[in-house]
Write a protein that holds these residues in place. Structure first.
Motif, PDB file in Angstrom:
ATOM      1  N   LYS A  17       0.839  -1.202   0.000  1.00 57.40           N
ATOM      2  CA  LYS A  17       0.000   0.000   0.000  1.00 57.40           C
ATOM      3  C   LYS A  17       0.877   1.257   0.000  1.00 57.40           C
ATOM      4  O   LYS A  17       0.625   2.205  -0.749  1.00 57.40           O
ATOM      5  CB  LYS A  17      -0.910   0.002   1.221  1.00 57.40           C
ATOM      6  N   GLU A  18       1.894   1.243   0.823  1.00 58.73           N
ATOM      7  CA  GLU A  18       2.795   2.390   0.896  1.00 58.73           C
ATOM      8  C   GLU A  18       3.428   2.642  -0.468  1.00 58.73           C
ATOM      9  O   GLU A  18       3.501   3.770  -0.956  1.00 58.73           O
ATOM     10  CB  GLU A  18       3.862   2.093   1.943  1.00 58.73           C
ATOM     11  N   ARG A  19       3.880   1.548  -1.089  1.00 59.27           N
ATOM     12  CA  ARG A  19       4.494   1.638  -2.411  1.00 59.27           C
ATOM     13  C   ARG A  19       3.510   2.199  -3.429  1.00 59.27           C
ATOM     14  O   ARG A  19       3.857   3.042  -4.255  1.00 59.27           O
ATOM     15  CB  ARG A  19       4.897   0.233  -2.832  1.00 59.27           C
ATOM     16  N   ALA A  20       2.253   1.692  -3.365  1.00 54.42           N
ATOM     17  CA  ALA A  20       1.227   2.130  -4.312  1.00 54.42           C
ATOM     18  C   ALA A  20       0.972   3.630  -4.164  1.00 54.42           C
ATOM     19  O   ALA A  20       0.857   4.354  -5.164  1.00 54.42           O
ATOM     20  CB  ALA A  20      -0.056   1.336  -4.096  1.00 54.42           C
ATOM     21  N   ARG A  45       3.971   9.666  -7.733  1.00 55.98           N
ATOM     22  CA  ARG A  45       4.985   9.795  -8.777  1.00 55.98           C
ATOM     23  C   ARG A  45       4.369  10.041 -10.160  1.00 55.98           C
ATOM     24  O   ARG A  45       4.910  10.795 -10.960  1.00 55.98           O
ATOM     25  CB  ARG A  45       5.847   8.515  -8.808  1.00 55.98           C
ATOM     26  N   VAL A  46       3.236   9.398 -10.454  1.00 53.87           N
ATOM     27  CA  VAL A  46       2.632   9.568 -11.784  1.00 53.87           C
ATOM     28  C   VAL A  46       1.755  10.818 -11.844  1.00 53.87           C
ATOM     29  O   VAL A  46       1.021  11.018 -12.817  1.00 53.87           O
ATOM     30  CB  VAL A  46       1.820   8.331 -12.240  1.00 53.87           C
ATOM     31  N   GLY A  47       1.821  11.643 -10.816  1.00 53.57           N
ATOM     32  CA  GLY A  47       1.173  12.951 -10.899  1.00 53.57           C
ATOM     33  C   GLY A  47      -0.292  12.960 -10.533  1.00 53.57           C
ATOM     34  O   GLY A  47      -1.063  13.751 -11.066  1.00 53.57           O
ATOM     35  N   ILE A  48      -0.699  12.075  -9.645  1.00 52.53           N
ATOM     36  CA  ILE A  48      -2.085  12.114  -9.198  1.00 52.53           C
ATOM     37  C   ILE A  48      -2.159  13.006  -7.968  1.00 52.53           C
ATOM     38  O   ILE A  48      -1.423  12.805  -6.996  1.00 52.53           O
ATOM     39  CB  ILE A  48      -2.590  10.680  -8.927  1.00 52.53           C
ATOM     40  N   PRO A  49      -3.019  14.047  -8.012  1.00 52.24           N
ATOM     41  CA  PRO A  49      -2.998  15.089  -6.999  1.00 52.24           C
ATOM     42  C   PRO A  49      -3.269  14.573  -5.582  1.00 52.24           C
ATOM     43  O   PRO A  49      -2.619  15.008  -4.642  1.00 52.24           O
ATOM     44  CB  PRO A  49      -4.096  16.059  -7.430  1.00 52.24           C
ATOM     45  N   ASN A  50      -4.239  13.683  -5.415  1.00 50.34           N
ATOM     46  CA  ASN A  50      -4.568  13.224  -4.070  1.00 50.34           C
ATOM     47  C   ASN A  50      -4.475  11.698  -4.024  1.00 50.34           C
ATOM     48  O   ASN A  50      -5.476  11.002  -4.160  1.00 50.34           O
ATOM     49  CB  ASN A  50      -5.971  13.695  -3.708  1.00 50.34           C
TER      50      ASN A  50
END
Lengths: 292, 313, 595
Positions: C448-451, C457-462
């Protein structure tokens, strides 16, 4: 020169299914005009309202405000019967060449449909169908075939032939080449231009592809969130856009040349940075107390 | 989620209410004719009128309904016109029988059809063809013929099971099982045929989804993708079919109870019908509608648990 | 026009449903049986040797004899005569129910489906009402009021069955109503009646015929069931009442049950089998239309033209070859045993950290090549010959065992369509965590932490909110970012991206291309980029291969191909690009109007 179609302050609102849900406003105060023999390109991304505008002109979308005048007469709220009478004036070519032709009917049945609806006799209709097939460069014996026997480009030619059947003055073209391969796309666009030069028909040409619109349009309008944000000559709008959104749109399309694309990419990132700064400044001046 | 449950519950209550209104007005619309039917052609008009007045049939229909409804909400569906027995007493003593075979058949059908449907869809080939042919036959032969066949083979010829009668589960579990096994099998075959086809179709459909390829590209095995993702996505349509089939099962139970001489609601309905015992018929229609609404609600909830999009619609 | 030279596919034979049915063995047998039943229903009572209601005390439960071929029933009536007469009544009753259901259901379905509005609401609600009640219970209730009449009960049963038609027609009409060809017909000036007759009835017709066969079977079964309960009119012979008589004498004269059972069972079976045969034949005629793979290269010629290979330039990478495809042939087995080759001998190399573009038009075999590398060809497809070497492993025709250590962990995949590639029944987080736990063997909390880190990293705001969201709650652009996060989640060495930006808007496409480039450089992944867009190739690729009809026709460093393409096909593709062309300019003779 007179205008053929004039859209003034058009609002379109779709009711949303479900109790107490807010209706969805697809178009907000849209104005646009088209002159005889002219192509007006309409660019925008998905959800911008460009397809809705086309459907409103065709009488397929619920107009909630403003007007659509065709040759000076408001056609935004016509009854079914009056709308049918307009079929010889305004026609359509849709995006998907697969679902726009009934798979169970032969090409001749599809093409003669608008003719027989107007009471054209069978033999006359057949002659006209052959003529139409010739106009879109399909063999005359294509009439006995079913749509599934044709490729995407050929199907789109059939859809164009159907639109031409009643010699309309205006054709709404809703993304007519975006489902086609690159080489087919270029040929179909040439066919559109050739037909226009021969018959003087006007096009409202809807597309998400700036290059396609630039190629075919005399004038271009850019839509964003249900509004037209910029319009003018094709050259100017697609070459030196003024509105920030149009600029972003223009910069976003990758150029098919590795060297120039590298420059374009750098320019784009610079532009985004500038726009962000401008936004922040605007925000700061609008509410000076909030930015510390 | 709570809103979803409340909305479904409300629509269920409205449905039952409308069904009772329609059923009541159709059943009691006859007025005086009903009294005539009870007393027979030889009764004098005077006696018939007195009977009609005694049963309250001379009052306006809406008044009769209001009377019925105000009692029904407290669980009192009136008394039988012939035996004077409370309708509710008859219903409650027989409900267990009908629910035993109907719910038993539903569960059996659900388990077997998921197994067969998934097997046919994933294995394909000969397994698929056998399941397909089997379900066409199971669907084609009317349920009561299957029931008759089971009685003749297993009860009369082989004497493995009792041909008739019901043993309550509280008396003896084994006895209950032997008394309901054949009825449950007879009822479930048609449902298995239909639901297995649906499961097969929706599993094949789900297997062709793009996300199956994407999940496998991340290193998930086919078995895992089927067990976790495909089954869950195929479950919704299968449950919808099961809900429709459940109503059919209640129909089938009426006939099957007759064949196996089970003292259930169906048998009660047949007796009440032949004697035109309207209060019992009315009570049964209401109880059946309530059962259907409860089962549909349960299936709706199961669907919502499987698929988050259902909760929104 | 060059298009004139593209041959139109040969005209497919169109054969009527009835004629095709006559070639289907099951169809013929069921039709023949039903024809006999129909004939008996019409003339049966004339053939009956005795009056079906003539009772004789001497004949009670008489066994079969030359005078009474099928024996006599419990009232001493001739069974054969009753069976013949019952056929007429049973069939007529079933037909009555069928016709009522057909008329009510189809009409309501057409109106509700086409016009919608209040009628739609009312009839849909009514359908729900009818379907909430068990049919037999309603019929019993009705019988309590109207008495024992076959005709009344079938009339009511027809109404009860009408939802079967209503739902079928309604679903078909609402689906067709939104087809573009119906919109086109409306714009063409067709009246509603004409549109329904021409475009909608034709779609509904076949399913309604099939449904009718099934409904007829159900009507016979229910009607017989009702009579079997002993609630019918005893003076009228029907299959069900004969069955009732047989069942009550099952110990004394077991044969009595046989004849009505056969009549009911065989008729119902013939009807269902007929429906099935019709459905099979209809599906068979539709199947070849399939939109996907609509132009699978079916060229048989095996001559392989020379590939135009451009020499490497200063900018191309040198280094270890990660993926090496040689003479790859991918084929699909057709039902007639032949093989359609969609990839006909493709060779390409990808080095570590290199971006290799595979460009071509639809049907050129580029996606099939990508799927072959992943070992995820659609059903029926297989690697026919050639090799797929991946860092010393042979993947061509490799089984699950080999791929288990490769897919996800070493080779990952980014699909084209963002929405359909996420499972709508699971949260985005669980779809990221599940593969990571399996391939990396890490704990749930760690995954979960990695996800969450990847989402950021891929630019998802929240990231937290997106992690808990379901796919339908996010936009297409966000979904594509999630898929990219999922693809790189287990640190693959090779990424296969199949048209990763085709379904996105231009502005979103630019952002996603930036993301892919950054990730690729950051992690030094090899990237096989399948696309039809030269702009995307110019933006990302080091090297490009042009595919046509299952073959690579030209390959080389990206600058070299764009600067001087040699193969005529590549040249024609580059010529068709509109990006650089001049704008059309204002319409001659119109003054510039500023708006």
């Amino acid at each position: 020169m007179t205008t053929l179609l004039e859209v003034k302050d058009l609002d379109v609102t779709y009711p949303v299914k479900g109790f107490g849900k807010k209706p969805f406003q697809a178009l907000r105060g849209v104005s646009l005009d088209i002159r005889p023999g002219e192509t007006v390109g309409l660019v925008g991304e998905s959800g911008s309202g460009k397809t809705t505008l086309g459907r409103a002109v065709l009488g397929l979308a619920p107009v909630t405000g403003g007007s659509i005048e065709y040759r000076g007469r408001d056609i935004a709220h016509l009854g079914r019967r009056e709308r049918r009478a307009l079929s010889s004036e305004i026609q359509v070519v849709f995006q998907d060449p697969y679902s726009s032709l009934n798979p169970a009917l032969t090409i001749e049945q599809i093409l003669s449909e608008p003719l027989t609806a107007r009471g054209v006799a069978g033999s006359q209709a057949r002659t006209r169908v052959r003529e139409l097939l010739g106009q879109v460069n399909l063999p005359a014996d294509a009439g006995d075939r079913l749509p599934r026997e044709f490729s995407g480009g050929q199907r789109q030619r059939i859809a164009i032939a159907r639109a031409l059947a009643l010699d309309p003055q205006l054709i709404v073209c809703d993304e007519p080449v975006s489902a086609l391969d690159l080489s087919t796309q270029a040929r179909v666009l040439d066919l559109f231009i050739e037909i226009q030069e021969r018959t003087g028909v006007a096009y409202l040409f809807i597309s998400h592809d700036l290059a396609v619109v630039r190629h075919i349009s005399h004038r271009v309008a850019v839509m964003y969130h249900g509004e037209i944000v910029e319009s003018g000559d094709g050259d100017q709008v697609t070459g030196a856009p003024e509105h920030p959104y149009t600029q972003r749109l223009f910069m976003a399309a990758p150029v098919p040349d590795p060297v120039r694309q590298e420059q374009r990419r750098a320019e784009r990132l610079r532009l985004l940075e500038q726009q962000r700064e401008a936004d922040e400044q605007a925000l700061a001046t609008a509410s000076p107390g909030r930015t510390a | 989620m709570l809103q979803f449950i409340l909305r479904r519950l409300l629509s269920g209550v409205v449905l039952v209410f409308v069904i009772t209104v329609v059923a009541f007005s159709l059943l009691y619309a006859g007025g005086g004719d009903i009294a005539r039917r009870i007393l027979g052609q030889n009764a004098t008009q005077d006696i018939v009128d007195r009977k009609a007045a005694e049963l309250g049939l001379t009052r306006p229909l809406w008044e009769q309904y209001g009377d019925w409804f105000s009692h029904a909400v407290t669980g009192d569906f009136g008394r039988s016109w012939f035996t004077g027995q409370l309708v509710m007493n008859g219903v409650s003593s027989r409900l267990a029988v009908t629910l035993s075979i109907v719910i038993g058949a539903t569960l059996l059908a659900a388990i077997v059809s998921v197994f067969l449907g998934v097997l046919a869809a994933v294995r394909g080939g000969a397994v698929d063809r056998v399941v397909q042919v089997g379900s066409v036959l199971g669907f084609a032969i009317p349920g009561f013929l299957i029931a008759l066949g089971l009685v003749i083979v297993f009860a009369i010829n082989l004497k493995w099971f009792k041909a008739t009668g019901y043993i309550p589960i509280t008396t003896s579990f084994a006895g209950w099982l032997t008394s309901v096994t054949l009825p449950i099998i007879a009822l479930s075959i048609g449902v298995i045929a239909t639901v297995a086809q649906q499961v097969r179709g929706s599993v094949i459909d789900a297997l062709e989804r793009d996300y199956v390829r994407t999940l496998r590209s991340r290193g998930l095995s086919m078995r895992r993708v089927v067990a976790k993702h495909v089954l869950r996505n195929a479950g919704g349509p299968a449950l919808a079919v099961l809900a429709v089939q459940f109503v059919g099962l209640l129909s089938g139970a009426v006939i099957v109870e007759q064949i196996f001489a089970l003292p259930g609601l169906g048998q009660m309905a047949v007796q009440a019908t032949s004697s035109a015992d309207i209060p019992i018929v009315m009570g049964l229609v209401t109880v059946m509608a309530v059962i259907v609404v409860i089962v549909n609600l349960a299936i709706d909830l199961a669907q919502a648990a499987l698929n988050p999009k259902v909760r929104l619609s | 026009m060059t298009e004139l030279t593209t041959p139109i596919a040969p005209a497919a034979a169109r054969v009527s449903l009835l004629r095709r049915l006559l070639r289907n063995p099951v169809g013929v047998v069921s039709l023949a049986f039903l024809a006999i039943v129909g004939l008996v229903a019409v003339i049966g009572s004339a053939l009956a040797p005795y009056d079906p209601n003539l009772a004789s005390l001497q004949l009670v439960l008489a066994p079969p004899s030359p005078d009474h071929i099928l024996g006599a029933d419990s009232a001493g009536r001739d069974v054969l005569s009753r069976l013949l007469a019952a056929t007429q009544i049973s069939i007529a009753a079933a037909l009555l129910g069928l016709v009522v259901a057909l008329v009510v259901g189809v009409t309501a379905g057409l109106i509700a489906g086409y016009y919608g509005g209040w009628f739609d609401q009312v009839s849909s609600w009514f359908t729900g009402l009818v379907m909430a009640l068990p049919g037999i219970v309603v019929l019993l209730a009705a019988r309590a009021v109207v008495g024992p009449s076959v005709w009344y009960s079938m009339l009511i049963f027809g109404v009860l069955l009408s939802p079967a038609y209503f739902r079928l027609v309604y679903a078909a009409v609402t689906a067709v109503k939104n087809e573009l060809y119906v919109d086109a017909a409306r714009v063409s000036g067709l009246s509603d009646l004409r549109i329904i007759a021409r475009h909608i009835l034709s779609v509904v017709r076949a399913p309604v015929i099939i449904q009718s066969a099934i409904i007829a079977g159900i009507a016979i079964a229910i009607q017989s069931g009702l009579e079997f309960l002993g609630l019918g009119d005893m003076s009228v012979p029907t299959w069900g009442s004969m069955l009732n008589d047989g069942f009550s004498n099952i110990y004394k004269a077991p044969l009595l049950m046989l004849w009505p059972s056969l009549a009911i069972g065989l008729t119902c079976m013939a009807l269902v089998l007929l429906a099935n045969a019709m459905r099979d034949e209809l599906e068979r005629s539709v199947r070849p239309v399939g939109r996907r793979r609509r132009r699978a290269a079916a060229v048989v010629a095996e001559e392989r033209p020379a590939v135009v290979v451009h020499a490497d330039d200063a900018k191309t990478r040198t280094g270890e070859v990660l993926l090496s495809v040689r003479d790859l042939v991918v084929g699909y087995d057709k039902p007639d045993g032949s093989l359609t080759r969609v990839v006909r001998g493709v060779s390409l190399d990808i080095r570590r950290g290199e971006v290799h573009g595979l460009i071509g038009e639809s049907g050129s075999g580029k996606t099939q090549t990508a799927f072959a590398v992943l070992g995820l060809l659609p059903a029926g497809g297989r690697v026919v010959s050639g090799s797929i070497g991946f860092d010393g492993l042979e993947l061509a025709g490799a089984g699950e065992k080999v791929y288990r250590g490769v897919r996800g962990s070493r080779i990952a995949y980014v699909p084209q369509e963002p929405m359909s590639n996420l499972d709508g029944a699971f949260t985005i987080g669980s779809q990221l965590v599940e593969p990571m736990r399996l391939t990396l063997g890490i704990s749930k909390a760690e995954a979960k932490e990695r996800a969450l880190g990847l989402l950021e990293r891929v630019g998802i705001p929240n990231p937290k909110r997106t992690f808990a969201a379901y796919p339908h709650e996010i936009s297409g652009g966000m979904a594509q970012r999630v898929l990219i996060a999922g693809a790189v989640s287990c640190d693959p060495e090779l990424l296969i991206a199949d048209e990763p930006t085709t379904a996105l808007d231009v502005t979103v496409q630019a952002e996603v291309l930036d993301l892919v480039r950054d990730l690729q450089e950051e992690r030094q992944m090899g990237l096989l980029l399948v696309t039809h867009n030269f702009g995307v190739v110019a933006d990302l690729c080091d090297r490009v291969s042009v595919m046509q009809s299952g073959l690579i026709v030209e390959t080389g460093p990206v600058r070299s191909i764009f600067a001087h393409a040699e193969h005529p096909y590549t040249q024609s593709l580059l010529d068709a690009i509109l990006e650089d062309g001049p704008a059309r300019g204002a319409l001659a003779g119109t003054p510039e109007v500023a708006r």
